[in-house]
Design an enzyme around this catalytic site. Structure first.
Site, PDB file in Angstrom:
ATOM      1  CG  HIS A  47      -2.246   0.680   0.971  1.00 61.37           C
ATOM      2  ND1 HIS A  47      -2.469   1.524  -0.096  1.00 61.37           N
ATOM      3  CD2 HIS A  47      -3.410   0.659   1.665  1.00 61.37           C
ATOM      4  CE1 HIS A  47      -3.715   1.978  -0.045  1.00 61.37           C
ATOM      5  NE2 HIS A  47      -4.302   1.481   1.014  1.00 61.37           N
ATOM      6  CG  ASP A  67      -3.629   4.613  -4.185  1.00 63.78           C
ATOM      7  OD1 ASP A  67      -3.014   4.597  -3.104  1.00 63.78           O
ATOM      8  OD2 ASP A  67      -3.626   5.587  -4.965  1.00 63.78           O
TER       9      ASP A  67
END
Length: 402
Positions: free
Chosen positions: A375, A379
């Site tokens: 992450h 996204d």
């Protein structure tokens, strides 16, 4: 002229390897590319071929020892040349890439702590004085395992320093067999812990209908066998993945500090389970292969991985990995990213299940596909778009391209 034998780099994140056994002994004649010794790393067990023909004249690193990549572990001389006497322990040579300057080390018991470039780099990055650590290696050498324990990723607590063996674990009670971790298992453990500490792991799970693929497999099975390939589910999954990676290059990237490295080639890692652990051979330029080529390449590297016949370049340079926990019946898994990659796909068991199709219950061949992603760079919306494309291609595969 003598030819040095070096510890190969079996993967871009590998800094050291352990010699499991010497297949040849000093004085044996060897041919070029003949298996010479066996090594283990956190990525692979492999038999390393001789770099030249001649006579194994010297073994510098003995079985069970761990040394840095590019360390000279032995020598091949000319036929008729007298073998050199066996040398005692040889300190590891530095790796190709220069290590950052090590932290200042104070003498311990009147001598300076020894360590590898990798250990000094970890110490430097974590502001650790190596002299605080009690080394378990030969001559008190601080190993990667020692510094990871010191940092809190092993049995010791960070900052505690040396701990007596009795304090590290409770005394065994009842009938217990105590066995040391194998070199490969220990290195896998270290690699997985470092990956969890490095990447911000997030997972997304998609339920995918493989009924269309199953029909294609039945119809085209014989045609593929004539070309020497098995039409497996993994081939279809790999093809859908590499096609989707072309349109979502961020999932085929890596992070280097504050720089994003977008890889132009898709080098697909395929996790292969062994009795001793898990290794990830790489299918290079997977995006240039059709379904038949991918099926052949995946079967080839998996077979040679189990036979310990992989070459160094075949566990190096992977940009995306597929792992298959469903092979043993798992519904799905939450795989750990294979550093320095930023994503990994886990394939759950593929089986018939009742599902709702247009308000009716139907039996379909289904499986859960799990994408683990970093992450820090990827996204959730991008990861889900990628998985939606993989799902759509599997469920609507163009028969004319098979």
């Amino acid at each position: 002229m003598a030819t040095p034998i070096v510890m190969p780099q079996m993967g871009e994140s590998i800094a050291e390897g352990t010699i499991v056994r010497w297949i040849k002994k000093v004085g044996d004649q060897v041919e070029r590319d003949e298996p010479l010794f066996e090594i283990t790393t956190d990525k692979v067990d492999a038999e390393i071929p001789a770099p030249a023909a001649g006579v194994l004249s010297e073994i510098k690193v003995k079985e069970g020892e761990t040394v840095a990549v590019n360390t000279v572990v032995g020598t091949i001389g000319q036929v008729g040349e007298a073998p050199a006497p066996e040398a005692p322990v040889v300190a590891p040579a530095p790796s190709r890439s220069p290590a950052p300057a090590p932290p200042k080390v104070r003498p311990t018991n009147g001598r300076q702590q020894r360590s590898s470039p990798l250990v000094r780099r970890i110490a430097h990055d974590n502001n650790v004085d190596i002299a605080q650590i009690s080394g378990s290696g030969i001559g008190g050498r601080v190993t990667k395992h020692d510094i990871l324990e010191f940092l809190g990723t092993g049995p010791r607590a960070a900052g505690v320093g040396d701990v007596t063996p009795e304090a590290r674990s409770p005394k065994p009670e009842g009938r217990i067999d105590i066995q040391p971790l194998s070199p490969m298992r220990r290195k896998i453990a270290e690699h997985m812990v470092l990956s969890r500490r490095t990447s911000a792991h997030v997972h997304t799970v998609f339920h995918v209908d493989f009924s269309h693929v199953e029909r294609i497999r039945r119809e085209r099975k014989e045609d593929y066998l004539k070309h020497g390939a098995h039409l497996t589910y993994m081939g279809f999954i790999a093809k859908a993945v590499v096609d989707a990676l072309r349109r979502h290059p961020i999932l085929n990237a890596s992070l280097d500090g504050d720089k994003v490295l977008l890889k132009k080639d898709v080098n697909l890692g395929i996790a292969v389970a062994l009795e001793t652990g898990l290794i990830v051979p790489v299918v290079a330029n997977a995006d240039e292969k059709n379904l038949l080529g991918l099926s052949r390449a995946i079967a080839d590297v998996a077979e040679r991985a189990r036979a310990k016949q992989l070459k160094p370049e075949e566990v190096h340079g992977g940009t995306f990995t597929i792992t298959n926990p469903g092979h043993s019946g798992a519904q799905f898994g939450m795989p750990i990213i294979n550093q320095p990659q930023v994503a990994i796909l886990g394939v759950g068991t593929i089986e018939k299940r009742p599902v709702v199709i247009e308000d009716a219950i139907a039996i379909r061949t289904m499986a859960y596909l799990t994408l683990g992603f970093d992450h820090r760079l990827v996204d959730g919306a991008v990861a889900d778009e990628f998985m939606s494309e993989v799902k759509k291609q599997i469920e609507t595969f163009d028969v004319n391209q098979v």
